[in-house]
Write an enzyme that holds these catalytic residues in place. Structure first.
Site, PDB file in Angstrom:
ATOM      1  CB  VAL A   1      -0.961  -0.004   1.212  1.00  0.00           C
ATOM      2  CG1 VAL A   1      -1.716   1.312   1.309  1.00  0.00           C
ATOM      3  CG2 VAL A   1      -1.948  -1.157   1.097  1.00  0.00           C
ATOM      4  CB  ALA A   2       3.985   2.105   1.796  1.00  0.00           C
TER       5      ALA A   2
ATOM      6  CB  ILE B   1       0.337   0.850  -4.970  1.00  0.00           C
ATOM      7  CG1 ILE B   1       0.834  -0.589  -5.107  1.00  0.00           C
ATOM      8  CG2 ILE B   1      -0.601   1.181  -6.118  1.00  0.00           C
ATOM      9  CD1 ILE B   1      -0.242  -1.624  -4.938  1.00  0.00           C
TER      10      ILE B   1
ATOM     11  CD  GLU C   1      -2.482   3.119  -2.787  1.00  0.00           C
ATOM     12  OE1 GLU C   1      -2.266   2.137  -2.072  1.00  0.00           O
ATOM     13  OE2 GLU C   1      -1.767   4.151  -2.755  1.00  0.00           O
TER      14      GLU C   1
ATOM     15  CG  ASP D   1      -4.459  20.728 -46.606  1.00  0.00           C
ATOM     16  OD1 ASP D   1      -3.771  20.603 -47.621  1.00  0.00           O
ATOM     17  OD2 ASP D   1      -5.667  21.000 -46.623  1.00  0.00           O
TER      18      ASP D   1
ATOM     19  CG  ASN E   1      -0.403   6.265  -0.742  1.00  0.00           C
ATOM     20  OD1 ASN E   1       0.422   7.055  -0.293  1.00  0.00           O
ATOM     21  ND2 ASN E   1      -0.101   4.998  -1.006  1.00  0.00           N
TER      22      ASN E   1
ATOM     23  CG  ASP F   1       0.482  11.739  -0.895  1.00  0.00           C
ATOM     24  OD1 ASP F   1       0.785  12.642  -0.100  1.00  0.00           O
ATOM     25  OD2 ASP F   1       1.238  10.797  -1.172  1.00  0.00           O
TER      26      ASP F   1
END
Length: 868
Positions: free
Chosen positions: A279-280, A282, A284, A326, A706, A710
């Site tokens: 968990v730390a 990733i 998220e 073009d 997270n 964060d």
């Protein structure tokens, strides 16, 4: 039967069971059942639910789902619920953005609802073009869009611009004659008209032969399925990043799990350690944050006349290194304009024409009389060349309507491509004149006199002819289209014919061009400054294309120019050798455009392509960033593109490049912020595991950081305004990794600083034997430290150089994050849910001081390195 061009009108009338009176009402229902509607079938739109499910294919999302499963197995239902909630939120954001882009495209499609004038039951009526059926008799005139493929059965100087299909900018004169049997290309079928083309001159009666997906337009639309789209650079980078991160996390978690088992910790607690570490590690909120930042970018670009259909295309623009554009309408005004005239041995700028000069006035009057275009209150109708003649008259207060009322047309010989002339007769001041316009070489060959400045008719001499030819060459080499005008007195009773077009008195030459947009030169200059190579690809002639390209700065001395025939003769390997030095491609086909783009891509370049016609659609899909025109673009080109310009302007692309580069820098800074904070958490958990300390963080602590505290600064960083001139930077390489050595070392250093103060906070609480207090202080310091760290990740410079209030969102994010943290710390009812111990005033002071130290150190280093 498809070769309608080699069949007679009578045969086709019988084949489609129709007549000059049109279809009969009693037959309409059965024909609708047989042929369907006259519409292009769009691909079946994805449902919102399907788009929602596709959001879960991302690799980092899969890793999060695994983490949720582990949390659930280990009994942490709160963690499982929070992880699933954030994944769902991210999926909803992605779905909403996709559906909004689809709505924007649909609104563009509805900007024009074409109508068609038809004969049915012997009566003229107007219907929606979608109701057209094979066998319908359609009436068209200048200004109309051809609503279906049809055989021309009556033509009155009918001319049609088919550039949306063929790329040819010149209008094609249409005939009613039967063409010889054989396989003729669309451009050679001169007795046919095709859906989506524009009537520029004259009028005609058409017999509908094909509708919907059976038209030439529909056939090209169906070919688009054979052209594959490629993933954007950011998508590729995030995929690589996700895979590497997942492998590293799995390895780290396995190592920690077995280390814990080896130290005698029970299996469940060891699993808890591993889950805490996962968990730390990733980030998220990364998927959500990237989606939000890109979505914010699309809203900004929409205000700057660029609608983004595919979210990641915003960022792709930031690493574009080649823009194939073009010419007509994008770099130029898509409006023929008279630039210079030639009379009596001298070239005169259009603005300096004087009606006090009898010869210059005669030239303008002749141009207005020998043309059919009109400009009524700014509404221009007619062939673009003739519109230019009318507009130069307006420039000098000589209105075509008044001139034509004063000198009405008696007879005319329409223009045709074989003799390259058009003539009209008028009574002027009691005398009768034939006025002729046409190709200079043809008019010169038939001239007997030349009119001098005093109005005198002088027999033309060799020197006069040479002077006119030199002027014609000089104007043509400047990319100007030149028309010659001549006059001849005739007998009142004379019935004119093609033989009458001789023994002219030359009045002068008028030259015109589709001029560059005023902003094109600056946009091209910015493009080159940004390290992007602009390339002109056009169906126009090489001389004209090169002249425009040189004027706006695309063509430089020493550059190559290639035409379609030369490209055709090259192998793919030879073309790859030529593309770096070629800045202009003229008279090219859709297949050539794809080859040119492929050649650039094989050289490792990110290539953008602009276009508006159906013939551009395959190349738009092939390009890394396909850019369609919102005003002149066909539905097929808009469907194939990833971005649509609502103003058809090249300078809008450059604005989008600036936005794209800034967004990428912001995304990278957001990733730096997330990973440096996560690194701090990983190092703290890993250290605790090595030293045999209690579980330093509960999984819910890390999820709180997270996902809540964060994500707010990360989003604020994504909204950071541009600092410095991003156009002075070179495009990044397509395969450049998100995490290069410089960024990785910075993340490690910053993460280590935050981890150190976090462990100090843990020891301050744990020193009294209170593991819960130590965990709470570590969690609080890590959370607040990461909130402070958000200010350091806004850019390279210190907070003083970037401007403390230049991004107010970063301040709002810090304040809101801090409030969320203190609510958890101070509200007793939340303590059990978030595993919080009671804190003293001294503890709060220690947490705040320790959390600020890493940011203070980083800001001092930034000031020393970047601000001085």
């Amino acid at each position: 039967m498809k070769d309608f061009y080699c069949k007679s009108k009578e045969f086709l009338m019988e084949h489609f069971n129709t007549s000059s009176d049109g279809l009969k009402s009693k037959d309409l229902e059965s024909l609708k059942e047989k042929y369907g509607e006259n519409v292009l079938n769009s691909k079946e739109k994805k449902t919102a639910f399907k788009v929602f499910l596709e959001q879960f294919k991302d690799f980092l999302v899969i890793i999060l789902l695994v983490a949720a499963a582990i949390s659930f197995i280990s009994g942490n239902k709160e963690s499982t619920i929070v992880i699933l909630a954030v994944i769902t939120m991210n999926a909803i954001l992605g779905t909403v953005q996709h559906m909004k882009a689809e709505e924007s495209l649909e609104s563009l499609k509805k900007m024009s609802s074409p109508r068609a004038r038809v004969m049915r039951d012997g009566r003229k009526q107007e219907i929606d073009s979608s109701e057209l059926l094979p066998g319908d008799i359609v009436l068209v005139e200048a200004g109309d869009v051809v609503p279906s493929d049809a055989r021309v059965i009556e033509s009155y100087s009918l001319m049609v611009n088919e550039s949306s299909l063929t790329g040819e900018s010149e209008s094609v004169e249409k005939i009613t004659d039967i063409l010889e049997d054989g396989k003729l290309t669309v451009g050679d079928q001169k007795n046919m008209v095709f859906s989506g083309s524009l009537v520029t001159y004259g009028r005609g009666k058409l017999l509908v032969t094909a509708i919907g997906m059976d038209t030439e337009l529909g056939k090209i639309a169906s070919l688009l399925d054979n052209t594959e789209e490629s993933a954007t650079p950011l998508q590729k980078s995030l995929e690589k990043f996700g895979k590497k991160l997942s492998i590293a996390i799995i390895v780290l978690c396995v190592v920690v799990f077995f280390m814990s088992i080896a130290r005698g910790i029970n299996t469940l607690d060891s699993l808890m350690f591993a889950v805490a570490l996962a968990v730390a590690a990733i980030p998220e909120a990364l998927g959500s944050i990237v989606t939000i930042v890109l979505a914010i970018g699309t809203q900004k670009m929409a205000k700057e006349n660029a609608i983004i259909k595919k979210l990641h295309s915003v960022e792709s623009l930031g690493c574009v290194s080649v823009i194939c554009s073009d010419k007509t309408g994008t770099l130029t005004q898509n409006k023929m304009t008279v630039k210079k005239i030639y009379v009596d041995g001298k070239i005169v700028e259009s603005e300096k024409i004087s009606l006090d000069n009898p010869l210059e006035k005669e030239l303008l009057r002749s141009a207005l009389l020998c043309s059919d275009a009109v400009n009524h209150d700014g509404q221009e109708i007619g062939d673009p060349t003739e519109v230019a003649l009318v507009n130069v008259g307006h420039l000098h207060n000589l209105k075509e309507v008044k001139v034509r009322e004063k000198y009405p047309r008696m007879e005319e010989l329409p223009f045709d491509s074989e003799r390259k002339l058009m003539s009209t007769t008028h009574e002027i001041d009691g005398k009768y004149y034939l006025i002729t316009k046409g190709a200079p070489d043809v008019v010169i060959d038939r001239a007997k006199y030349i009119i001098k400045a005093n109005g005198e008719y002088k027999e033309i001499e060799t020197k006069d002819i040479e002077d006119i030819k030199k002027a014609n060459i000089k104007l043509s080499e400047s990319g100007l289209r030149v028309l010659a005008f001549a006059i001849k007195e005739i007998d009142r009773q004379e019935k004119i014919n093609f033989d009458s077009e001789n023994e002219f008195a030359i009045v002068g030459l008028i030259s015109m061009i589709d001029p560059p947009r005023e902003e094109s030169k600056k946009a091209v200059e910015d493009c080159i400054k940004a390290g992007i190579k602009p390339v002109m690809i056009t169906g126009d002639y090489k001389v004209t294309a090169k002249a425009i390209a040189k004027e706006i700065g695309i063509y430089k001395d020493g550059d190559e120019t290639l035409n379609g025939v030369e490209v055709e003769a090259m192998s793919d390997e030879e073309l790859i050798k030529h593309v770096p030095n070629t800045s202009v491609y003229a008279r090219v086909s859709p297949e050539h455009k794809i080859r040119i783009i492929s050649a650039w891509q094989k050289l490792g370049k990110i290539c953008a392509m602009t276009g508006d016609g159906v013939n551009d659609a395959p190349a738009l899909k092939k390009a890394d960033v396909g850019i369609a025109m919102g005003i002149t673009g066909t539905e097929v080109s808009k469907d194939a593109a990833s971005m649509i310009l609502t103003d058809d302007n090249f300078s809008t692309i450059i604005k989008s490049v600036v936005t794209g580069r800034n967004l990428y820098a912001n995304i990278k800074n957001s990733i730096r912020f997330l990973l440096s904070g996560n690194t701090a958490g990983i190092l703290a958990v890993f250290y605790a595991s090595l030293m045999g300390l209690p579980v330093i963080f509960a999984p819910v602590h890390l999820l709180f950081i997270n996902l809540l505290t964060d994500s707010l600064p990360a989003i604020a960083i994504g909204m950071e305004p541009s600092h410095g001139d991003v156009l002075n930077e070179k495009p990044r390489e397509a395969d450049a990794p998100l995490l290069d050595k410089k960024l990785s070392s910075r993340i490690l250093m910053e993460g280590l600083l935050i981890a150190i103060v976090t462990m100090i906070a843990f020891y301050l609480g744990y020193s009294k034997g209170n593991a819960a207090l130590g965990s709470t202080m570590a969690f609080s310091t890590l959370c607040l430290g990461r909130l402070f760290h958000g200010f350091s990740c806004r850019g390279n410079g210190s907070i003083f150089k970037l401007g403390i209030i230049s991004n107010m969102f970063s301040i709002y994010a810090f304040v809101l994050g801090a409030i969320l943290l203190y609510v958890v710390l101070l509200v007793p009812s939340l303590h059990e849910m978030f595993a919080i111990a009671d804190l003293t005033g001294k503890n709060f002071l220690e947490i705040n001081v320790l959390a600020f130290i890493p940011t203070l150190i980083i800001q001092i280093l930034k000031f020393i390195k970047y601000d001085r």
